[in-house]
Design an enzyme around this catalytic site. Structure first.
Site, mmCIF file in Angstrom:
data_model
loop_
_atom_site.group_PDB
_atom_site.id
_atom_site.type_symbol
_atom_site.label_atom_id
_atom_site.label_comp_id
_atom_site.label_asym_id
_atom_site.label_seq_id
_atom_site.Cartn_x
_atom_site.Cartn_y
_atom_site.Cartn_z
ATOM 1 N N ARG A 54 0.782 -1.210 0.157
ATOM 2 C CA ARG A 54 0.068 -0.020 -0.022
ATOM 3 C C ARG A 54 0.735 1.192 0.013
ATOM 4 N NH1 ARG A 54 -4.839 0.060 4.157
ATOM 5 N NH2 ARG A 54 -3.259 0.841 5.491
ATOM 6 N N THR A 60 -1.609 7.346 -0.066
ATOM 7 C CA THR A 60 -2.924 7.149 -0.798
ATOM 8 C C THR A 60 -3.537 6.023 -0.155
ATOM 9 O OG1 THR A 60 -1.978 5.708 -2.792
ATOM 10 C CG2 THR A 60 -2.138 8.373 -2.922
ATOM 11 N N ASP A 107 0.318 -3.207 11.991
ATOM 12 C CA ASP A 107 0.714 -3.674 10.684
ATOM 13 C C ASP A 107 1.028 -5.159 10.944
ATOM 14 O OD1 ASP A 107 2.640 -4.123 8.718
ATOM 15 O OD2 ASP A 107 2.540 -1.996 8.193
ATOM 16 N N ASP A 118 4.689 -6.016 9.616
ATOM 17 C CA ASP A 118 5.726 -5.505 10.440
ATOM 18 C C ASP A 118 5.779 -6.398 11.624
ATOM 19 O OD1 ASP A 118 6.517 -3.326 8.977
ATOM 20 O OD2 ASP A 118 5.381 -1.781 9.842
HETATM 21 C C1 PRP Z 1 -1.422 -4.667 4.298
HETATM 22 C C2 PRP Z 1 -2.047 -5.936 4.431
HETATM 23 C C3 PRP Z 1 -2.725 -6.063 3.193
HETATM 24 C C4 PRP Z 1 -3.258 -4.665 3.004
HETATM 25 C C5 PRP Z 1 -4.665 -4.424 3.622
HETATM 26 O O1 PRP Z 1 -0.252 -4.836 3.634
HETATM 27 O O2 PRP Z 1 -1.325 -7.134 4.568
HETATM 28 O O3 PRP Z 1 -2.308 -6.611 2.085
HETATM 29 O O4 PRP Z 1 -2.328 -3.656 3.721
HETATM 30 O O5 PRP Z 1 -4.860 -2.870 3.274
HETATM 31 P P1 PRP Z 1 -6.033 -2.517 2.327
HETATM 32 O O6 PRP Z 1 -7.199 -3.428 2.268
HETATM 33 O O7 PRP Z 1 -6.365 -1.211 2.478
HETATM 34 O O8 PRP Z 1 -5.502 -2.735 0.796
HETATM 35 P P2 PRP Z 1 0.970 -3.851 3.317
HETATM 36 O O9 PRP Z 1 0.776 -2.853 2.061
HETATM 37 O O10 PRP Z 1 1.084 -3.042 4.648
HETATM 38 O O11 PRP Z 1 2.322 -4.531 3.119
HETATM 39 P P3 PRP Z 1 3.014 -5.621 3.986
HETATM 40 O O12 PRP Z 1 2.208 -6.809 3.850
HETATM 41 O O13 PRP Z 1 4.127 -5.939 2.894
HETATM 42 O O14 PRP Z 1 3.404 -4.942 5.096
#
Ligand code: PRP
Length: 211
Positions: free
Chosen positions: A106, A110, A202, A205
């Site tokens: 993400r 945004t 998160d 993390d």
């Molecule tokens: C997080 C999570 C999902 C997403 C959810 O990943 O694991 O994939 O955000 O958010 P959304 O429904 O608003 O799209 P992130 O982008 O933090 O990446 P990561 O798993 O690498 O930490």
């Protein structure tokens, strides 16, 4: 509680016990990873209960009998990174599964998903697909994942999420009525950074110690 035919809340004391460990900010990384794996075992078993089966005949040491087997190969699709925290459980229960990867991150400004890696089997229509991602927040990442899976021909798809926020659930259950969604917790809202509240922080993390 949201109502949708394709929304399944995985519940019970064991699930809530695992969620307690995951939500607690004091939980250290190894325990967090372990609780995610244990919760995922329960969720994969639940999602597998809807898989189509074939009848087969085998011989036990004593007699011939009718048994059942899952009728198509399974493809597990963890959404990187956090979905990797559910993969070991998926492979423990479905050791012959193929694994496809969706790399999405993400954008911090945004909250829109940015694709950085895709590695999926070509003919996904031959598979029963389980998408693994601990978090469903806005639904943007999952919507992009499901769009991609459709491009690869996927027909039977279920998605597993430890914690899902109501706005994200509403979005994906409406956009993808033929997909089943299994969630262990329905959280009411997102904060101004599109983080699930109360959530668990998160997941990526916390799984990999990059806090
Ligand atoms: C997080 C999570 C999902 C997403 C959810 O990943 O694991 O994939 O955000 O958010 P959304 O429904 O608003 O799209 P992130 O982008 O933090 O990446 P990561 O798993 O690498 O930490």
């Amino acid at each position: 509680m949201l109502e949708a035919e394709n929304l399944h809340v995985v519940n019970g004391p064991l699930v809530r016990q695992k969620l307690k460990v995951l939500r607690d900010e004091e939980t250290p990384t190894p325990e967090f990873r372990q609780a995610m794996k244990e919760l995922s075992l329960i969720m994969v078993a639940e999602a597998a209960s809807a898989m189509p089966t074939n009848a087969a005949r085998i011989r036990t040491p004593l007699a011939e009998t009718e048994v059942e087997e899952i009728s198509r190969p399974v493809c597990l699709v963890p959404v990187l990174r956090a979905g990797l925290g559910m993969l070991e459980a998926g492979l423990a229960l479905l050791p012959e599964a193929t694994v496809g990867f969706m790399g999405l991150q993400r954008d911090e400004e945004t909250a829109e998903p940015v694709e950085y890696y895709v590695n999926l089997p070509q003919a996904l229509d031959e598979y029963l697909v389980l998408v693994l991602d601990p978090m469903l927040a806005t639904g943007g990442s999952l919507s992009a994942t499901l769009h991609k899976l459709k491009e690869y021909g996927a027909e039977w798809v279920s998605c597993l999420h430890a914690v899902a926020a109501v706005p994200g659930i509403e979005r994906v259950t409406n956009e993808y009525p033929a997909v089943n969604f299994y969630v262990a917790a329905e959280d009411p809202e997102l904060d101004e950074n599109a983080f699930i509240v109360p959530g668990l922080g998160d997941a990526g993390d916390r799984l990999y110690g990059t806090l």
